[in-house]
Design a protein around this motif. Structure first.
Motif, PDB file in Angstrom:
ATOM      1  N   ARG A 292       0.843  -1.189   0.000  1.00 51.30           N
ATOM      2  CA  ARG A 292       0.000   0.000   0.000  1.00 51.30           C
ATOM      3  C   ARG A 292       0.886   1.251   0.000  1.00 51.30           C
ATOM      4  NH1 ARG A 292      -3.209  -0.868   5.171  1.00 51.30           N
ATOM      5  NH2 ARG A 292      -3.777   1.293   4.852  1.00 51.30           N
TER       6      ARG A 292
ATOM      7  N   GLN B 200       0.515   4.124   1.093  1.00 47.73           N
ATOM      8  CA  GLN B 200       0.539   4.844   2.370  1.00 47.73           C
ATOM      9  C   GLN B 200       1.551   4.250   3.341  1.00 47.73           C
ATOM     10  OE1 GLN B 200      -2.985   5.893   4.366  1.00 47.73           O
ATOM     11  NE2 GLN B 200      -3.290   7.470   2.847  1.00 47.73           N
ATOM     12  N   GLN B 201       1.752   2.939   3.238  1.00 45.56           N
ATOM     13  CA  GLN B 201       2.726   2.306   4.128  1.00 45.56           C
ATOM     14  C   GLN B 201       4.140   2.761   3.780  1.00 45.56           C
ATOM     15  OE1 GLN B 201       1.783  -1.918   3.817  1.00 45.56           O
ATOM     16  NE2 GLN B 201       0.268  -1.708   5.439  1.00 45.56           N
TER      17      GLN B 201
ATOM     18  N   GLU C 198       4.739   5.626   2.421  1.00 47.76           N
ATOM     19  CA  GLU C 198       4.750   7.021   2.850  1.00 47.76           C
ATOM     20  C   GLU C 198       5.087   7.117   4.343  1.00 47.76           C
ATOM     21  OE1 GLU C 198       1.013   9.066   2.242  1.00 47.76           O
ATOM     22  OE2 GLU C 198       2.037  10.541   1.001  1.00 47.76           O
ATOM     23  N   LEU C 199       4.487   6.250   5.122  1.00 42.48           N
ATOM     24  CA  LEU C 199       4.753   6.246   6.563  1.00 42.48           C
ATOM     25  C   LEU C 199       6.229   5.964   6.829  1.00 42.48           C
ATOM     26  CD1 LEU C 199       3.225   6.213   9.453  1.00 42.48           C
ATOM     27  CD2 LEU C 199       3.817   3.811   9.356  1.00 42.48           C
ATOM     28  N   MET C 200       6.771   4.978   6.126  1.00 42.58           N
ATOM     29  CA  MET C 200       8.179   4.644   6.311  1.00 42.58           C
ATOM     30  C   MET C 200       9.059   5.822   5.915  1.00 42.58           C
ATOM     31  SD  MET C 200       8.195   1.706   7.660  1.00 42.58           S
ATOM     32  CE  MET C 200       9.906   1.191   7.571  1.00 42.58           C
ATOM     33  N   ARG C 201       8.675   6.513   4.872  1.00 47.96           N
ATOM     34  CA  ARG C 201       9.460   7.680   4.450  1.00 47.96           C
ATOM     35  C   ARG C 201       9.392   8.781   5.503  1.00 47.96           C
ATOM     36  NH1 ARG C 201       9.774  10.671  -0.058  1.00 47.96           N
ATOM     37  NH2 ARG C 201       7.557  10.732  -0.558  1.00 47.96           N
ATOM     38  N   ALA C 202       8.227   8.896   6.158  1.00 46.35           N
ATOM     39  CA  ALA C 202       8.101   9.884   7.219  1.00 46.35           C
ATOM     40  C   ALA C 202       9.083   9.577   8.361  1.00 46.35           C
ATOM     41  CB  ALA C 202       6.676   9.921   7.758  1.00 46.35           C
ATOM     42  N   TYR C 203       9.418   8.307   8.525  1.00 41.92           N
ATOM     43  CA  TYR C 203      10.411   7.929   9.529  1.00 41.92           C
ATOM     44  C   TYR C 203      11.800   7.838   8.914  1.00 41.92           C
ATOM     45  CZ  TYR C 203       6.436   6.903  12.502  1.00 41.92           C
ATOM     46  OH  TYR C 203       5.295   7.015  13.240  1.00 41.92           O
ATOM     47  N   ALA C 204      11.982   8.476   7.766  1.00 42.23           N
ATOM     48  CA  ALA C 204      13.287   8.558   7.108  1.00 42.23           C
ATOM     49  C   ALA C 204      13.868   7.189   6.809  1.00 42.23           C
ATOM     50  CB  ALA C 204      14.268   9.383   7.940  1.00 42.23           C
ATOM     51  N   ALA C 205      13.012   6.223   6.484  1.00 40.44           N
ATOM     52  CA  ALA C 205      13.502   4.884   6.156  1.00 40.44           C
ATOM     53  C   ALA C 205      14.097   4.881   4.754  1.00 40.44           C
ATOM     54  CB  ALA C 205      12.359   3.878   6.228  1.00 40.44           C
TER      55      ALA C 205
ATOM     56  N   VAL D 234       8.629  -3.652   5.023  1.00 37.11           N
ATOM     57  CA  VAL D 234       7.326  -3.525   4.356  1.00 37.11           C
ATOM     58  C   VAL D 234       7.186  -4.455   3.143  1.00 37.11           C
ATOM     59  CG1 VAL D 234       5.630  -1.969   3.374  1.00 37.11           C
ATOM     60  CG2 VAL D 234       7.204  -1.119   5.095  1.00 37.11           C
TER      61      VAL D 234
END
Ligand SMILES: Nc1ncnc2c1ncn2[C@@H]1O[C@H](COP(=O)(O)OP(=O)(O)OP(=O)(O)O)[C@@H](O)[C@H]1O
Ligand SMILES: [Mg+2]
Lengths: 272, 265
Positions: free
Chosen positions: B156, B158-159, B161-168, B177
């Motif tokens: 997904r 969004q998942q 996106e979330l990881m990118r928000a945590y600078a992954a 993921v």
């Protein structure tokens, strides 16, 4: 009053999605001081989520720029300067509730005992103690959303971006978490950007409410919330609270109709 | 786990398996009865009891031959599946490579690869297990590649996106993921591959191979019209094929324990 340091500075941000040629945001200018609690409110599709994503460097603006703590938004993201709650819970099915909350802590390299302690605290905060070993699909929508709130708060970020975090919750839980969020905000001295569809929630929580209008997404007006702090259950009975709610509602309603540029200037003048 | 929980589980397992067991017994019983009733010739369809007898009498040759073939299948399965997953990871990582290779992979998946068995026997020494491993491996490769890739790409947004928000970074996104998302897809394809591997090995042997091999044994028994032993060989091949399949299914249960597929935890 001393001028608070600017945490988030959005200047001249326009975002056009090539697909469908939608102008989601047009010339947005917004400065957030340290410790501010800003709510974004506006009709569906006016670009609230997009603005949040631009601030979080998850969407590239077509023009304009965002700085966070004096850095580029990209640098801020790389430095993990913010925590985010998306409109959907966005949990990982293969992780248990506890493991989902732990995710940002893992990314930050916390050791296991420290992570465990924090997760237990966060579970208690969102009233999910005992659900730590469940998988997300075993929870209701509202419970899932609370997990994602716990995850965003877990590493105590100085900047919190929250997209309708309480949208899926019942009224009682919502009011309780409103108060919890306020106490966390006060305790951590964090800065919050909060998207909501509820006028009263926006007024209750915020230091400023940013009203947006759609097509193209713009800032229609900003209402300063001069309610005394700390806010409590009584705040909702304060006559000033109702005045402010009305003011925001008027602003929202006015934007439903099309205004001429001169009228817009007049309205903006009234706010000032 | 407590003793009572164990009993509970085995009772539950029994209840799940009971209908299948009843059907199997009924089919074998019906088969045995039908041959007697309609006077069917032995070479068309031998009696289950005769097959069972052959299975017992020739156990000294059948099972070692089965094991020989099973090892070929296993080798091909391991090789083909590993390469399939590896290729999928590379293709998913480098989109341009993916765009170029994907149509070929999908076409490859639709080719009846088993038809190449005689050719593989020519390429490799037909008396060596490698030739059968190669067929089994190629058979496994394509479905694993295609399914793994689909899994890696069904994340997904969004998942991410979330990881990118945590600078992954890319690697963290893969580890946390993409691979977990792909895992159910991978296991589905491994189950398909486990079946194909055994087919590849046995059919490959039909076109020539060592006399230690099950496929060769089945073919030569059929040629001298010893159909009962040929059937016994097929039973051995089936048992081994099912064993491999079950092993993969058990691994799936262990690694994809979290899947929401109606399983009460
Ligand atoms: N990835 C995208 N691609 C194309 N258009 C998009 C994309 N994301 C958003 N949009 C468009 O941008 C506009 C603003 O969307 P956005 O999600 O920011 O609205 P919103 O204010 O958050 O609405 P809601 O209150 O319903 O969540 C919409 O018209 C939407 O169609
Ligand atoms: Mg939104």
């Amino acid at each position: 009053m001393t001028e608070p340091t600017t945490v988030v500075s959005v200047s001249g941000v326009t975002k056009t999605f090539p697909r469908g040629n939608v102008t989601a945001l047009q010339d947005i200018n917004l400065d957030l001081g340290a410790g501010e609690f800003i709510s974004l409110i506006g009709p569906s599709g006016c670009g609230k989520s997009t603005l949040l994503r631009v601030i979080g460097d998850l969407v590239e603006p077509t023009s304009g720029s965002v700085t966070i703590n004096g850095k580029s938004a990209h640098q801020a993201r790389t430095d993990r300067d913010y925590g985010i709650v998306f409109q959907d819970a966005v949990l990982f099915d293969w992780r248990t509730v506890s493991k989902n909350i732990e995710l940002p802590l893992e990314m930050l390299g916390w050791d296991r005992p420290k992570r465990r302690t924090r997760v237990a605290e966060m579970l208690a905060l969102v009233e999910l103690t005992g659900f730590g070993d469940h998988h997300p699909w075993q929870l209701s929508g509202g419970m899932q959303q609370r997990v994602s709130i716990a995850r965003a708060l877990a590493f105590e970020p100085a900047l919190l971006l929250m997209d309708e975090p309480f949208g899926a919750l019942d009224e009682m839980t919502r009011e309780r978490l409103n108060l919890e969020l306020l106490s966390i905000w006060q305790q951590l001295q964090s800065t919050v950007v909060f998207v909501t569809h509820s006028i009263s929630e926006a007024v209750f929580l915020s230091t400023r409410v940013v009203v947006m209008s759609p097509r193209p997404g713009r800032i229609a007006g900003i209402v300063d919330i001069d309610l005394p702090g700390p806010r409590s259950v009584e705040t909702r009975e304060d006559p000033r609270f109702f005045e402010l709610v009305t003011e925001v509602r008027e602003l929202l309603r006015m934007r439903g109709e099309h205004l001429l540029p001169e009228e817009e200037a007049a309205v903006a003048g009234e706010d000032a | 786990m407590s003793a009572s929980a164990l009993t509970l589980r085995s009772t539950k397992a029994l209840r799940e398996w009971a209908p299948a067991l009843v059907v199997a017994i009924a089919v074998i019983g019906g088969w045995q009865g039908a041959i007697a009733a309609f006077d069917i010739q032995q070479f068309l369809l031998p009696k289950p009891s005769n097959i069972a007898a052959a299975l017992w009498d020739d156990r000294g040759t059948l099972w070692p031959a089965g094991w020989y073939t099973f090892k070929e299948a296993l080798g091909g399965f391991a090789l083909g599946s590993c390469l399939g997953v590896l290729f999928a990871l590379i293709v998913a990582r480098f989109e341009r490579v993916g765009a170029a290779l994907m149509p070929i992979a999908i076409a490859g998946n639709a080719v009846p690869i088993i038809a190449f068995a005689p050719i593989f026997n020519a390429w490799f020494d037909p008396l060596e297990p490698t030739s059968k491993m190669a067929i089994a491996g190629v058979l496994c490769f394509f479905p694993v590649l295609v399914n793994t890739l689909r899994g890696l790409q069904s994340v997904r947004p969004q998942q991410i996106e979330l990881m990118r928000a945590y600078a992954a970074g890319e690697i963290a996104i893969y580890r946390r993921v993409r691979i977990p998302t792909a895992l159910p897809y991978i296991f589905t394809s491994l189950k398909i591959a486990s079946v194909l591997a055994m087919i590849g090995a046995v059919v490959g042997e039909y076109f020539g191979g060592s006399f230690d091999a099950l496929g060769v044994l089945i073919r030569s028994d059929a040629q001298i019209l010893d159909f009962v032993t040929a059937w016994a060989g097929i039973v051995v091949a089936s048992v081994l094929g099912i064993t491999l399949y079950l092993a993969v299914a058990i691994a799936e249960r262990i690694f994809v324990r979290w899947a929401p597929g109606g399983r009460d935890v």
